[in-house]
Design a protein around this motif. Structure first.
Motif, mmCIF file in Angstrom:
data_model
loop_
_atom_site.group_PDB
_atom_site.id
_atom_site.type_symbol
_atom_site.label_atom_id
_atom_site.label_comp_id
_atom_site.label_asym_id
_atom_site.label_seq_id
_atom_site.Cartn_x
_atom_site.Cartn_y
_atom_site.Cartn_z
ATOM 1 N N SER A 76 -1.752 -12.404 -5.807
ATOM 2 C CA SER A 76 -1.747 -11.680 -4.542
ATOM 3 C C SER A 76 -0.510 -10.802 -4.442
ATOM 4 N N VAL A 77 -0.652 -9.701 -3.712
ATOM 5 C CA VAL A 77 0.429 -8.739 -3.544
ATOM 6 C C VAL A 77 0.464 -8.288 -2.086
ATOM 7 N N SER A 78 1.660 -8.135 -1.550
ATOM 8 C CA SER A 78 1.812 -7.470 -0.252
ATOM 9 C C SER A 78 2.935 -6.444 -0.358
ATOM 10 N N LEU A 79 2.730 -5.305 0.268
ATOM 11 C CA LEU A 79 3.710 -4.215 0.260
ATOM 12 C C LEU A 79 3.792 -3.662 1.666
ATOM 13 N N ASP A 80 5.006 -3.625 2.228
ATOM 14 C CA ASP A 80 5.186 -3.184 3.612
ATOM 15 C C ASP A 80 6.382 -2.245 3.728
ATOM 16 N N PHE A 81 6.175 -1.166 4.472
ATOM 17 C CA PHE A 81 7.244 -0.226 4.822
ATOM 18 C C PHE A 81 7.636 -0.463 6.274
ATOM 19 N N TYR A 82 8.936 -0.276 6.583
ATOM 20 C CA TYR A 82 9.356 -0.419 7.975
ATOM 21 C C TYR A 82 10.455 0.587 8.305
#
Length: 860
Positions: free
Chosen positions: A628-634
């Protein structure tokens, strides 16, 4: 919202047992009725009981296992969970209407189990999170008074004040301390994360998104929720010890966790622990003291310098002794389908850190108070010692009312710190000076009442509630000998004029809604109004959306406004500190925000709330059950950020006395500081988390985790200098102070963790890259220094002799990596004349070097 082990919903009672793929019972598994906030957990035998309708879908989740859904078709439902990625686990933070899995959450969340925390090899919760969450940072501080005993921690580089900490979903009290020394987080107030023992924790949920609209003040950077253990299968005793390869820093700890459970589903979990550590010393060895102009060949003190090339200093982690007692309890009641619950604990710890060594040419001891008459005077090193007490308690009830889940609770929390300076003197008192001084104390407490409602209406979930909170901050003066006539060497005590008994109260109301427009699309929103008795009110709101990719993942995003109320500490703190600069000893005064000297004399405005705008967007994707992969910009913009000014002193013009200098003269100080809303910041970053589990490798299985954070903070616009100070040419927040906001924490951090299980062995290899940090000189850019990024390698080896006995050996910082050394670059104040070998005003990972640890675990 925190879920207790209660029976909800009408119709039939469903019972069962949850086991792993080897048929071993799993205690503490979270079970939630899909589409509601109703749920329970398994007891220490893996058994559960829940009231549900035929056709209801139950979600079973447990850290380290793949979540599973099962449909109720009768009164018995047994489930087997398969090892999987933690990305699927159900979490409680993120919204107030219902729990969701991380995969389904519209905002980024880390879910970290106790085993993952302890496998970092770190001794305390704040250090465990540092080596597990890329955007979280906390490191040991040194020669920084009480700050050395609290270690400022922050999330996303936004400072300690902007992370809200919860325990079982309830707000944790802040510490009594303001970090006023030259360390990361200077001028801020945080939560004492050392006050929560890891042995009491089932898991930690880290919400990496603005959440003021749901939880109130302080949640600008995110939320950390400590979920306590309930029923456990065994009583567990852990004993651990360690020492650095330099032979110092010995540590020892032991803890016990146990539980009692009842046939009706009640539980009482109890934790007790003790931990102690000895000091480390990594002082520089310049062999001369340029700060005071005493060179190695000095005719009077040359011999002393030759015998004491480190100038007598002790620079490293402080001494510490800590005792914890925690509990978590619940008693279900059938009539209203709910439970009574209570949890809380007490932490007591004593610490000893060290001030600058008073060399024989700096401070004399003519009356032989600290050395024997007739012996050669060697100087002395004052110690700064703390007694810290942190206690919190929550009691409440949950029940069903007109199809609403209701939660009513009360919480009290208090943090107190008493100061002593020992092995020191007040020279002005001569032969009558004590050598041990009570220099004062601080306390902070908060009392809360919460009432929360939530309900599932098919495609819509709603939640609303209210909170009333009271806060109290006190400062107590030290004994007169600690502050009169210049005060004790190292830390003049708090004076009667610094004493404070300040209170305030506020109330807040919120509403939270989630709506599944179609099966794939979820939208949500929240709004919260709060009113504070001292500065006014604030309204925050949030919208978010998640587009589901089925069981493969989701695309998500959110936009929110937030706020942080200035702490009572920042409003009312005042004291005097001793400074050393270029051989000159001076006293610096901190004036509080309500002092007429500051408000009327210098025109500093009343402190008010910081406000923020937070945007995030990301994607989660599950390639298969193991990867699984998660990628988040903030991006987080904070306006009117509360800052602690730099030193404001005499301007060097001897011909005239300006209004600021008159304040200094009237108060017998050489410089002053104060708190003011004066800066806007813009923080952007990216979070990446990749999990790959169950990789077949020989006879064993390998798991791999890659997690990274990349961030940058900029100061936007001009510093908001009050007009009187600006007109007289004062820079209230110089380049050095700015660097604590923009470059004192790594702008990048990458974690690569490998976990290999074979037979009775478990091998964990963690590599953590801490990116560069930069110290800026107050006035001269040529004197700046950037400390390069470094990789810290940790190795943990576990061996399981049997189900009830295991042993662990680990090496923290296996390759003995240290930060770059300080380069003086023409300014001896940078390293205080060579006393500091490694950076202290900016910080990456500390400077203890390699620590070898060992431990055993017994279960019975």
């Amino acid at each position: 919202m925190f879920i207790g082990a209660s029976n909800f919903i009408i119709a039939q009672e469903v019972k069962g047992i949850v086991v792993d793929d080897t048929s071993q019972p799993l205690p503490g598994v979270s079970i939630v009725i899909k589409g509601t906030s109703s749920g329970t957990t398994t007891d220490f035998d893996g058994k559960y009981s829940i009231t549900a309708n035929n056709g209801d879908v139950l979600i079973f989740s447990y850290v380290g296992y793949e979540s599973q859904e099962a449909t109720v078709t009768g009164g018995i439902l047994d489930v087997t969970l398969q090892p999987g990625v933690a990305l699927d686990a159900v979490v409680l933070v993120g919204n107030r209407s219902k729990p969701r899995s991380i995969l389904d959450s519209p905002v980024p969340i880390d879910n970290i189990g106790l085993e993952e925390l302890t496998n970092t090899g770190q001794p305390t919760v704040d250090k465990m999170l540092t080596y597990k969450v890329p955007s979280f940072n906390s490191t040991n501080q040194t020669v920084s008074d009480a700050t050395a005993h609290f270690d400022p921690a922050d999330l996303r580089g936004l400072g300690p004040s902007r992370t809200l900490v919860l325990v079982n979903g309830k707000r944790k009290n802040q510490s009594a301390l303001v970090y006023i020394n030259d360390t990361p987080g200077k001028g801020e107030v945080g939560v004492d994360l050392k006050s929560i023992p890891s042995a009491a924790i089932e898991r930690i949920e880290v919400l990496r998104d603005g959440a003021s609209a749901q939880y109130g003040s302080d949640a600008i950077a995110g939320v950390i929720n400590m979920v306590l253990k309930k029923g456990v299968e065994y009583t567990t005793v852990n004993a651990k010890t360690g020492v650095t390869t330099e032979g110092d820093g010995f540590n020892f700890g032991v803890d016990l966790n146990t539980a009692l459970t009842g046939d009706s589903g009640g539980y009482l979990n109890f934790t007790a622990g003790y931990y102690e550590q000895e000091k480390t010393n990594r002082a520089g060895t310049p062999g001369e003291d340029q700060l005071f102009g005493v060179l190695a060949d000095d005719p009077v003190f040359g011999d002393w310098l030759a015998e004491n090339p480190d100038l007598g200093m002790n620079i490293g982690q402080p001494e510490l002794k800590k005792l914890d007692v925690f509990f978590n309890a619940g008693i279900p009641f059938k009539k209203c389908e709910g439970e009574f619950y209570a949890f809380g604990g007490l932490t007591y710890r004593k610490g000893k850190s060290f001030a600058l060594y008073r060399t024989p040419y700096w401070v004399q001891d003519p009356f032989n108070l600290l050395h024997e008459a007739g012996t050669e005077y060697q100087g002395f090193q004052p110690t700064f010692e703390t007694d810290v007490r942190d206690n919190n308690m929550t009691a409440g009830a949950k029940w069903k009312l007109f199809d609403f889940d209701v939660d009513l609770s009360g919480t009290y929390g208090r943090n107190a710190v008493d100061y002593e300076v020992n092995n020191s003197i007040n020279p002005a008192l001569g032969a009558n000076s004590p050598t041990s001084f009570d220099v004062g104390a601080y306390t902070f407490s908060s009392t809360l009442a919460n009432l929360d409602f939530s309900r599932n209406l098919g495609q819509v979930n709603i939640a609303f509630g209210a909170e009333v909170r009271g806060e109290r901050f006190t400062a107590k003066a030290g004994e007169p000998a600690s502050y009169i006539m210049g005060g004790v060497q190292s830390f003049p005590g708090l004076q009667p004029s610094n004493e404070v008994k300040a209170t305030r109260d506020n109330y807040g109301v919120y509403a939270d809604l989630e709506w599944e427009l179609i099966e794939e699309l979820l939208i949500g929103g929240a709004v919260r109004y709060e009113d504070f008795s001292d500065f006014g009110d604030n309204t925050s709101w949030k919208v978010n959306a998640r587009y589901s990719l089925g069981d493969k993942g989701a695309i998500r995003g959110s936009y929110s406004t937030g706020f942080r109320a200035p702490s009572l500490h920042q409003i009312y703190l005042s004291n005097i500190q001793t400074l050393v600069s270029g051989g000159t000893i001076s006293n610096q005064g901190t004036f509080n925000n309500v002092d007429p000297v500051i408000r009327e004399g210098l025109g500093v405005p009343q402190l008010t709330a910081e406000t923020s705008k937070n945007i995030s967007a990301g994607i989660t994707y599950k390639f298969d059950s193991n990867f699984s992969v998660s990628l988040d910009f903030y991006n987080v913009k904070v306006d009117d950020r509360v800052l602690f000014t730099g030193e404001i002193g005499f301007d060097g013009d001897t011909g005239t006395t300006n209004p600021v200098e008159q304040v200094l003269i009237d108060n017998s100080i050489t410089s002053l500081k104060f708190f003011v809303n004066a800066v806007n910041t813009n923080t952007s970053g990216v979070d990446l988390v990749m999990n790959y589990r169950n990789i077949e490798l020989g006879e064993g299985k390998l798991g791999a985790t890659l997690a990274a954070n990349f961030n940058e903070t900029k100061i936007e616009g001009q510093i908001g200098t009050p007009s009187l100070l600006a007109a007289n040419g004062y820079d209230i927040f110089n380049r050095k102070e700015q660097s604590r906001i923009i470059s004192s924490r790594p702008k990048s951090k990458v974690l690569l963790g490998l976990d290999y299980n074979i037979s009775k062995w478990n091998f964990i290899l963690n590599n953590t890259y801490f990116g560069e940090v930069t110290w800026q000189h107050a006035t001269t850019p040529a004197n700046d220094q950037t400390f390069s990024g470094k990789v810290i390698t940790d190795l943990v080896v576990n061996y399981k002799f049997c189900d009830k006995f295991s042993a662990t050996v680990s090496a923290s910082n296996l390759l003995d990596v240290y930060p770059d050394e300080i380069e003086t670059r023409g300014d001896v104040v940078t390293d205080l004349g060579g006393r500091f070998r490694y950076p202290w005003e900016v910080n990456q990972f500390g400077f203890n070097g390699t620590t070898i640890n060992g431990g055993v675990t017994f279960k019975f």
